[in-house]
Scaffold this active site. Structure first.
Site, PDB file in Angstrom:
ATOM      1  N   LYS A  16       0.844  -1.193   0.000  1.00 29.15           N
ATOM      2  CA  LYS A  16       0.000   0.000   0.000  1.00 29.15           C
ATOM      3  C   LYS A  16       0.875   1.236   0.000  1.00 29.15           C
ATOM      4  CE  LYS A  16       0.404   1.550   4.486  1.00 29.15           C
ATOM      5  NZ  LYS A  16       1.096   2.791   4.757  1.00 29.15           N
ATOM      6  N   LEU A 105       5.891   0.362   2.670  1.00 33.87           N
ATOM      7  CA  LEU A 105       4.779  -0.176   1.870  1.00 33.87           C
ATOM      8  C   LEU A 105       3.931  -1.177   2.644  1.00 33.87           C
ATOM      9  CD1 LEU A 105       6.792  -0.633  -1.450  1.00 33.87           C
ATOM     10  CD2 LEU A 105       5.237   1.249  -0.856  1.00 33.87           C
ATOM     11  N   GLY A 108       4.754  -6.320   5.826  1.00 28.49           N
ATOM     12  CA  GLY A 108       4.521  -7.178   6.988  1.00 28.49           C
ATOM     13  C   GLY A 108       3.077  -7.139   7.453  1.00 28.49           C
ATOM     14  N   SER A 109       2.485  -5.958   7.476  1.00 24.78           N
ATOM     15  CA  SER A 109       1.076  -5.823   7.876  1.00 24.78           C
ATOM     16  C   SER A 109       0.156  -6.507   6.880  1.00 24.78           C
ATOM     17  CB  SER A 109       0.704  -4.346   7.992  1.00 24.78           C
ATOM     18  OG  SER A 109       1.428  -3.729   9.026  1.00 24.78           O
ATOM     19  N   ASP A 142      -1.525  -0.954  10.637  1.00 28.88           N
ATOM     20  CA  ASP A 142      -1.882  -1.040   9.216  1.00 28.88           C
ATOM     21  C   ASP A 142      -2.629  -2.323   8.855  1.00 28.88           C
ATOM     22  OD1 ASP A 142      -0.744   1.401   8.578  1.00 28.88           O
ATOM     23  OD2 ASP A 142       1.160   0.538   7.938  1.00 28.88           O
TER      24      ASP A 142
END
Length: 178
Positions: A16, A105, A108-109, A142
């Site tokens: 993202k 970006l 990981g989330s 996130d």
């Protein structure tokens, strides 16, 4: 987004970007109060989940610099689902890493959210959207965005979401300085 075949699920985990990021203030819990516009982009990691019957969560990756132990968000997500299910469930997980680490970006989330979605299906837990969303809030700021995805207005730490509709067409060029 995901595909289930005989104890195996493959899922994309998108990156993202923040189209807007404003720090509004400091919260009582030590986090910052944020106002953001987040947008999924086409760049994605790929996760493969295979059911195992030995009750172990085993994570492997093609990325040498990634920690694959208990502090990895994929492992944390899997362990959280095991904990709330009260079952001794297992999975062999492989992460093909395409989203650069430390590039902002939220790879990981995104991986954490994809893990919640995939293992809910693979393990037959049948948790509804609201429960998955609630669990995502426990994993990071996130992570809830990636449960919903698309374009979202995000407030609080990132857990308060509202769909963002825009007719703007734009392209994005991502560069990461080595």
């Amino acid at each position: 987004m995901s595909e289930l075949h005989k104890g195996k699920i493959c899922i994309k985990s998108p990156a993202k970007i923040n189209l807007h990021l404003e720090v509004v203030g400091k919260r009582y819990d030590g986090f910052h109060e944020l106002a953001m516009i987040m947008q999924n982009i086409d760049l994605s990691d790929h996760l493969e989940f295979n059911l195992n019957h030995n009750g172990v969560i085993k994570l492997k990756s093609d990325c040498q610099e990634l920690c694959l132990e208990s502090d990895n968000l994929i492992v944390k997500s899997a362990n959280l689902l095991r904990e709330i299910s009260n079952k001794d469930l297992g999975a062999n997980i492989f992460l093909k890493k395409n989203i650069p680490i430390g590039a902002g970006l939220a790879g990981g989330s995104s991986n954490a959210a994809a893990t919640l979605i995939a293992l809910n299906k693979l393990w037959g837990l049948n948790l509804d959207y609201n429960k998955i969303f609630s669990l995502s809030e426990r994993l990071g700021s996130d992570v809830p965005f990636f449960i919903r995805g698309g374009s979202q207005l995000c407030f609080g730490r990132g857990e308060i979401l509202e769909e963002f509709k825009s007719n703007l067409e734009y392209g994005v060029l991502l560069l990461k300085n080595p």
